[in-house]
Write a protein that holds these residues in place. Structure first.
Motif, PDB file in Angstrom:
ATOM      1  N   MET A   1       0.694  -1.266   0.041  1.00  0.00           N
ATOM      2  CA  MET A   1      -0.003   0.033  -0.047  1.00  0.00           C
ATOM      3  C   MET A   1       0.902   1.091  -0.090  1.00  0.00           C
ATOM      4  O   MET A   1       0.745   2.222  -0.655  1.00  0.00           O
ATOM      5  CB  MET A   1      -1.032  -0.202   1.282  1.00  0.00           C
ATOM      6  CG  MET A   1      -1.791   1.151   1.402  1.00  0.00           C
ATOM      7  SD  MET A   1      -2.835   1.586  -0.257  1.00  0.00           S
ATOM      8  CE  MET A   1      -4.008   0.378   0.139  1.00  0.00           C
ATOM      9  N   LEU A   2       1.933   1.149   0.910  1.00  0.00           N
ATOM     10  CA  LEU A   2       2.505   2.745   0.901  1.00  0.00           C
ATOM     11  C   LEU A   2       3.489   3.158  -0.423  1.00  0.00           C
ATOM     12  O   LEU A   2       3.205   4.231  -0.724  1.00  0.00           O
ATOM     13  CB  LEU A   2       3.574   2.695   2.241  1.00  0.00           C
ATOM     14  CG  LEU A   2       2.931   2.520   3.458  1.00  0.00           C
ATOM     15  CD1 LEU A   2       3.890   2.672   4.370  1.00  0.00           C
ATOM     16  CD2 LEU A   2       1.719   3.760   3.630  1.00  0.00           C
ATOM     17  N   ASP A   3       3.777   1.786  -1.106  1.00  0.00           N
ATOM     18  CA  ASP A   3       4.553   2.139  -2.169  1.00  0.00           C
ATOM     19  C   ASP A   3       3.585   2.565  -3.191  1.00  0.00           C
ATOM     20  O   ASP A   3       3.783   3.423  -4.263  1.00  0.00           O
ATOM     21  CB  ASP A   3       5.166   0.781  -2.926  1.00  0.00           C
ATOM     22  CG  ASP A   3       6.398   0.496  -2.162  1.00  0.00           C
ATOM     23  OD1 ASP A   3       6.908   1.348  -1.398  1.00  0.00           O
ATOM     24  OD2 ASP A   3       6.881  -0.801  -2.172  1.00  0.00           O
ATOM     25  N   ALA A   4       2.239   2.069  -3.259  1.00  0.00           N
ATOM     26  CA  ALA A   4       1.123   2.320  -4.174  1.00  0.00           C
ATOM     27  C   ALA A   4       0.623   3.579  -4.051  1.00  0.00           C
ATOM     28  O   ALA A   4       0.361   4.457  -4.921  1.00  0.00           O
ATOM     29  CB  ALA A   4      -0.068   1.414  -4.167  1.00  0.00           C
ATOM     30  N   VAL A   5       0.811   4.181  -2.846  1.00  0.00           N
ATOM     31  CA  VAL A   5       0.312   5.499  -2.647  1.00  0.00           C
ATOM     32  C   VAL A   5       1.226   6.516  -3.098  1.00  0.00           C
ATOM     33  O   VAL A   5       0.978   7.455  -3.681  1.00  0.00           O
ATOM     34  CB  VAL A   5       0.205   5.834  -0.986  1.00  0.00           C
ATOM     35  CG1 VAL A   5       0.061   7.404  -0.632  1.00  0.00           C
ATOM     36  CG2 VAL A   5      -1.232   5.195  -0.416  1.00  0.00           C
ATOM     37  N   ARG A   6       2.525   6.222  -3.100  1.00  0.00           N
ATOM     38  CA  ARG A   6       3.690   7.058  -3.443  1.00  0.00           C
ATOM     39  C   ARG A   6       3.636   7.304  -4.943  1.00  0.00           C
ATOM     40  O   ARG A   6       3.876   8.290  -5.666  1.00  0.00           O
ATOM     41  CB  ARG A   6       4.910   6.643  -3.203  1.00  0.00           C
ATOM     42  CG  ARG A   6       5.254   6.959  -1.402  1.00  0.00           C
ATOM     43  CD  ARG A   6       6.755   6.668  -1.344  1.00  0.00           C
ATOM     44  NE  ARG A   6       6.938   5.307  -1.173  1.00  0.00           N
ATOM     45  CZ  ARG A   6       6.864   4.479   0.066  1.00  0.00           C
ATOM     46  NH1 ARG A   6       6.583   5.102   1.127  1.00  0.00           N
ATOM     47  NH2 ARG A   6       6.999   3.375   0.209  1.00  0.00           N
ATOM     48  N   ALA A   7       3.189   6.008  -5.751  1.00  0.00           N
ATOM     49  CA  ALA A   7       3.122   6.110  -7.007  1.00  0.00           C
ATOM     50  C   ALA A   7       1.798   6.801  -7.491  1.00  0.00           C
ATOM     51  O   ALA A   7       1.788   7.268  -8.677  1.00  0.00           O
ATOM     52  CB  ALA A   7       3.046   4.503  -7.513  1.00  0.00           C
ATOM     53  N   MET A   8       0.985   6.873  -6.914  1.00  0.00           N
ATOM     54  CA  MET A   8      -0.502   7.474  -7.135  1.00  0.00           C
ATOM     55  C   MET A   8      -0.260   9.042  -6.796  1.00  0.00           C
ATOM     56  O   MET A   8      -0.713   9.640  -8.075  1.00  0.00           O
ATOM     57  CB  MET A   8      -1.432   6.866  -6.350  1.00  0.00           C
ATOM     58  CG  MET A   8      -2.840   7.520  -6.707  1.00  0.00           C
ATOM     59  SD  MET A   8      -4.375   6.756  -5.594  1.00  0.00           S
ATOM     60  CE  MET A   8      -5.536   7.327  -6.646  1.00  0.00           C
ATOM     61  N   GLN A   9       0.348   9.293  -5.857  1.00  0.00           N
ATOM     62  CA  GLN A   9      -0.216  11.072  -5.481  1.00  0.00           C
ATOM     63  C   GLN A   9       0.427  11.697  -6.440  1.00  0.00           C
ATOM     64  O   GLN A   9       0.017  12.842  -6.615  1.00  0.00           O
ATOM     65  CB  GLN A   9       0.530  10.986  -4.190  1.00  0.00           C
ATOM     66  CG  GLN A   9       0.330  12.548  -3.680  1.00  0.00           C
ATOM     67  CD  GLN A   9       0.030  12.362  -1.905  1.00  0.00           C
ATOM     68  OE1 GLN A   9       0.575  11.567  -1.547  1.00  0.00           O
ATOM     69  NE2 GLN A   9      -0.387  13.378  -1.485  1.00  0.00           N
ATOM     70  N   HIS A  10       1.773  11.469  -7.036  1.00  0.00           N
ATOM     71  CA  HIS A  10       2.095  12.840  -7.812  1.00  0.00           C
ATOM     72  C   HIS A  10       2.175  12.509  -9.556  1.00  0.00           C
ATOM     73  O   HIS A  10       2.784  12.774 -10.104  1.00  0.00           O
ATOM     74  CB  HIS A  10       3.758  13.042  -7.172  1.00  0.00           C
ATOM     75  CG  HIS A  10       3.899  13.421  -6.053  1.00  0.00           C
ATOM     76  ND1 HIS A  10       3.221  14.422  -5.587  1.00  0.00           N
ATOM     77  CD2 HIS A  10       4.394  12.666  -4.839  1.00  0.00           C
ATOM     78  CE1 HIS A  10       3.451  14.531  -4.393  1.00  0.00           C
ATOM     79  NE2 HIS A  10       4.118  13.552  -3.616  1.00  0.00           N
TER      80      HIS A  10
END
Length: 448
Positions: A399-408
């Motif tokens: 999840m945390l990797d996925a959030v980083r990939a999504m946010q920007h």
């Protein structure tokens, strides 16, 4: 607005005439994690709302975490005074509730179409995508498929138990695809189907899936993307209620058993122009290839939507038809994006990656954003799995990797809205961190 008020008022009055026993109506909307929130209104007050009286609920109800708590997200929740926001009734969704102990009604509410829509409300995110496509002359036709498990109503020390076969009384603990399972569980399945149809949901095929007590429901193809997502959301609510009435627990949890297949949300999408021509089939299907390329480009950045919780990531890989790379193929269920065999009129993509407990409004919004991006960019996709079984692009599996990939991701922020992306990513980040704040028995067993 006056025309819509008269239509809503007629709908409420007709409902009251047909269901005089109903005293209360649940006004409900889906929050970011995919749970319904709302208020229970006396039916006579609902008539006033239909006539034009304001309907307000806290804006931050949309931001609730998976367990219902509020997180600090920017200035929301703890620094904004917890303001109310206007909602409106969704026409055509006032229906009786048959699974509760007392006669009730329910009706969808939303902020989309109000004077100040909530930018991060899931239905509003999808509404904006659909409106933009409509302005471009693109009209999606959508059909959802949802998998779910039946469990025994009682948990065993918090853990699910296999559903009991109503004919033999034994646990339905064998994985199979047998049609006989539909016969054995026909009473509850028939009630689920009839209840869904009474809610205005167009369900079609019922399938016994591979997991023990696992089933799949297909919905009809719908030329209104919001309504298609409404159907998926409402089906989850009614199915859980009907299952409890029959002594079962229905769950759309992505991966309830490690040893058995998880439950997915498959979405079929075709795109038409104003004259009814299938845009994906034009020019020897070149737009189809571009649309696939766009979906695959954005897929690694949409994983917090397609796999919205810790358990959903467990579903990816390791069992049947659940990919771990962004891939596509013709008639290939191992692909994230499958192209079912069809004539040019019905040519479509089937997006197979999302888990069954994902938010249907956001899943559809992300898929359409990918298709739109692909048509604009005009790129060729990677090789299909039919040509290269190793074809595919990596995507985050945590999840945390996925959030980083999504946010920007710039395209996604443009297509779905920067405010939504920031709010959604922080909601998922906080949910994941909250999930980690418990030491379970296995951790003591390993490290004490």
């Amino acid at each position: 607005m006056k025309s819509q008020s008269s239509t809503l008022l007629a709908e409420v009055r007709t409902f009251r005439q047909n269901h005089p026993e109903v005293r209360y109506v649940d006004l409900i909307a889906l929050d970011i994690p995919g749970h319904f929130y709302g208020k229970r209104y006396p039916v006579e007050m609902l008539e006033k709302v239909a006539a034009g009286s304001p309907l307000k609920l806290p804006q931050n109800a949309v931001l609730l975490g998976a367990q219902g708590g509020l997180f600090k997200i920017g200035d929301y929740c703890f620094h904004d005074g917890d303001p109310d926001a206007n909602r409106r009734l969704v026409p055509g969704t006032l229906k009786p509730v048959s699974w509760e102990a007392q006669p009730l009604g329910q009706m969808l509410i939303t902020s989309d179409g109000t004077e100040a829509p909530i930018e991060f409300e899931p239905r509003e995110v999808l509404a904006k995508v659909l409106e933009r496509l409509q302005h471009k002359g693109i009209h999606p036709v959508v059909a959802f498929e949802l998998e779910f498990y039946l469990f025994d109503k009682k948990l065993d020390d918090g853990l699910p138990q296999f559903a009991r076969d109503p004919l033999s009384g034994d646990a339905d603990d064998q994985p199979n695809l047998h049609i006989e399972r539909l016969l054995r569980f026909s009473e509850v399945l028939d009630d689920m189907a009839q209840t869904a149809q009474a809610q205005g949901i167009d369900i079609t095929v019922i399938t016994a899936e591979l997991g023990p007590g696992q089933f799949e429901i297909n919905f009809g193809h719908c030329d209104d993307g919001l309504r298609a997502a409404d159907w998926a959301a409402l089906f989850c609510r009614s199915t859980r209620g009907v299952a409890l009435k029959h002594g079962y627990r229905a769950s759309f949890m992505a991966k309830p058993y490690l040893q058995f297949p998880g439950s997915g949300m498959h979405v079929h999408v075709s795109l038409y122009d104003g004259a009814g021509n299938n845009l994906l089939a034009a020019h020897q299907q070149q737009p189809l290839r571009h649309a696939v390329a766009g979906c695959l480009d954005l897929l690694p950045h949409c994983m917090p939507i397609f796999s919205p919780n810790h358990n959903a990531f467990r579903r990816l890989g390791g069992t049947v038809n659940a990919a771990t790379r962004a891939s596509w193929g013709f008639e290939d269920r191992d692909a994230c994006v499958r192209i079912p065999e069809s004539d040019p009129r019905n040519l479509r993509i089937e997006h197979r990656l999302a888990s069954a407990d994902a938010n249907p409004y956001l899943v559809l919004a992300a898929i359409l954003a990918g298709l739109e991006h692909g048509l604009e960019a005009g790129h060729e996709p990677i090789a299909p799995l039919n040509e290269d079984r190793n074809s595919g692009a990596d995507f985050p599996l945590e999840m945390l990797d996925a959030v980083r990939a999504m946010q920007h991701q710039a395209v996604l922020r443009d297509k779905l809205g920067a405010e939504f992306i920031d709010v959604y990513c922080e909601n998922k980040r906080q949910d994941h961190l909250a999930f980690q704040q418990e030491i379970n028995a296995r951790e003591y067993r390993w490290f004490l």
